[in-house]
Design a protein around this motif. Structure first.
Motif, mmCIF file in Angstrom:
data_model
loop_
_atom_site.group_PDB
_atom_site.id
_atom_site.type_symbol
_atom_site.label_atom_id
_atom_site.label_comp_id
_atom_site.label_asym_id
_atom_site.label_seq_id
_atom_site.Cartn_x
_atom_site.Cartn_y
_atom_site.Cartn_z
ATOM 1 N N GLU A 50 -45.665 15.675 -31.978
ATOM 2 C CA GLU A 50 -45.073 16.224 -30.524
ATOM 3 C C GLU A 50 -45.978 17.322 -29.889
ATOM 4 O O GLU A 50 -46.504 18.269 -30.701
ATOM 5 C CB GLU A 50 -43.673 16.583 -30.893
ATOM 6 N N ARG A 51 -46.241 17.343 -28.452
ATOM 7 C CA ARG A 51 -47.002 18.065 -27.971
ATOM 8 C C ARG A 51 -46.137 18.912 -26.999
ATOM 9 O O ARG A 51 -45.135 18.661 -26.272
ATOM 10 C CB ARG A 51 -47.713 17.266 -27.093
ATOM 11 N N PHE A 52 -46.406 20.268 -27.229
ATOM 12 C CA PHE A 52 -45.551 21.314 -26.192
ATOM 13 C C PHE A 52 -46.694 21.984 -25.455
ATOM 14 O O PHE A 52 -47.671 22.573 -25.948
ATOM 15 C CB PHE A 52 -44.884 22.141 -27.110
ATOM 16 N N ARG A 56 -43.082 23.768 -23.583
ATOM 17 C CA ARG A 56 -42.140 22.576 -22.966
ATOM 18 C C ARG A 56 -42.675 21.161 -23.485
ATOM 19 O O ARG A 56 -43.752 20.991 -23.403
ATOM 20 C CB ARG A 56 -42.219 22.587 -21.352
ATOM 21 N N PRO A 57 -41.850 20.501 -23.993
ATOM 22 C CA PRO A 57 -42.161 19.329 -24.664
ATOM 23 C C PRO A 57 -42.644 18.266 -23.941
ATOM 24 O O PRO A 57 -41.787 18.102 -23.031
ATOM 25 C CB PRO A 57 -40.974 18.851 -25.474
ATOM 26 N N GLY A 58 -43.565 17.532 -24.266
ATOM 27 C CA GLY A 58 -43.881 16.161 -23.754
ATOM 28 C C GLY A 58 -44.616 16.311 -22.397
ATOM 29 O O GLY A 58 -45.227 15.083 -21.929
ATOM 30 N N GLU A 62 -53.088 18.760 -19.131
ATOM 31 C CA GLU A 62 -53.486 18.973 -17.694
ATOM 32 C C GLU A 62 -52.406 20.104 -17.269
ATOM 33 O O GLU A 62 -52.741 20.711 -16.326
ATOM 34 C CB GLU A 62 -53.908 17.930 -16.780
ATOM 35 N N ALA A 63 -51.182 19.978 -17.733
ATOM 36 C CA ALA A 63 -49.944 20.729 -16.757
ATOM 37 C C ALA A 63 -50.025 22.168 -17.502
ATOM 38 O O ALA A 63 -49.350 23.001 -16.857
ATOM 39 C CB ALA A 63 -48.733 20.094 -17.245
ATOM 40 N N GLY A 68 -51.340 30.459 -21.225
ATOM 41 C CA GLY A 68 -50.087 29.347 -21.779
ATOM 42 C C GLY A 68 -50.739 28.860 -22.963
ATOM 43 O O GLY A 68 -51.895 29.200 -23.418
ATOM 44 N N SER A 69 -49.997 27.752 -23.485
ATOM 45 C CA SER A 69 -50.699 27.485 -24.645
ATOM 46 C C SER A 69 -50.462 25.876 -24.793
ATOM 47 O O SER A 69 -49.440 25.225 -24.039
ATOM 48 C CB SER A 69 -49.830 27.932 -26.017
ATOM 49 N N ILE A 70 -51.231 25.088 -25.578
ATOM 50 C CA ILE A 70 -50.801 23.775 -26.005
ATOM 51 C C ILE A 70 -50.790 23.777 -27.546
ATOM 52 O O ILE A 70 -51.594 24.119 -28.328
ATOM 53 C CB ILE A 70 -52.212 23.003 -25.510
ATOM 54 N N LEU A 71 -49.508 23.182 -27.903
ATOM 55 C CA LEU A 71 -49.043 23.014 -29.360
ATOM 56 C C LEU A 71 -48.994 21.658 -29.656
ATOM 57 O O LEU A 71 -48.224 21.046 -29.095
ATOM 58 C CB LEU A 71 -47.803 24.013 -29.417
#
Length: 211
Positions: A50-52, A56-58, A62-63, A68-71
């Motif tokens: 799953e990508r957050f 925020r999920p999904g 690029e958003a 911020g973070s990409i998890l």
């Protein structure tokens, strides 16, 4: 960043912004995250995750907005399902080996043998297709009164207690999923309505959900 709920793959990465124009930082961060994701999967992380993005999920990479973070949260279904089958087989009768080799896996209502492709959010069921599975479960009590599926559930919850939830249930499984299912009882097996001759067998199962 990479994260997981259990003993599989855990990596935290630092993205350097020096020399990158402010308006390009989010774009470069997204590219960096995708490259590291590909490396992680190539190194053995599950392809199901799953990508957050900014918690925020999904959202697409690029958003991301800085700071911020990409998890990425990986779900290693092959590890967990094979462990569940091994626990059940360990407690199975061994006279012919047929019962121990007849465990099946159902993910989101469909029979599957490709555990690596099960979606992260799927509900997974492990049961046995043999028509005498309930009889074996009922007769498999140990001195503490626990049964094969229950004992396996306890062991699995102990091992994977931070990433998955395991439950034991008796399930009605409809036709079309497996050629031996559902088995129609030919004789009554107690006073309960679902144990009478002509009723479909309810199958003991371990039901697994990722937390």
């Amino acid at each position: 960043m990479m994260a997981t709920g259990f003993e599989s793959f855990d990596r935290q990465l630092t993205f350097a912004t020096a020399g990158i124009e402010p308006e390009n930082i989010a774009k470069e961060l997204a590219l960096f995250a995708r490259r590291e994701l590909a490396k992680a999967i190539a190194a053995g992380a599950s392809p199901q995750y799953e990508r957050f993005v900014n918690n925020r999920p999904g959202l697409p990479e690029e958003a991301v907005t800085v700071p911020g973070s990409i998890l990425y949260v990986f779900t290693n279904w092959p590890l967990v399902i094979n462990a569940a089958i091994a626990e059940l087989q360990k407690r199975s009768p061994r006279r012919s080996g047929r019962f121990a080799s007849s465990f099946i896996v159902i993910a989101n209502g469909a029979l599957t043998m490709d555990f690596a492709r099960i979606p992260a959010a799927a509900e997974v069921i492990v049961t046995n297709a043999m028509p005498y599975v309930r009889r074996i479960e009922a007769g498999a009590n140990n001195s503490k009164g626990k049964r094969m599926f229950d004992l396996s559930r306890v062991a699995l919850n102990r091992r994977f207690n931070t990433g998955f939830m395991f439950e034991t249930r008796y399930l009605n499984i409809g036709a079309g999923l497996h050629p031996q299912i559902p088995y129609i009882l030919k004789g009554s097996q107690g006073r309960r309505k679902d144990r009478q001759a002509g009723s479909p067998l309810t199958y003991p199962a371990i039901v697994i959900n990722a937390l």
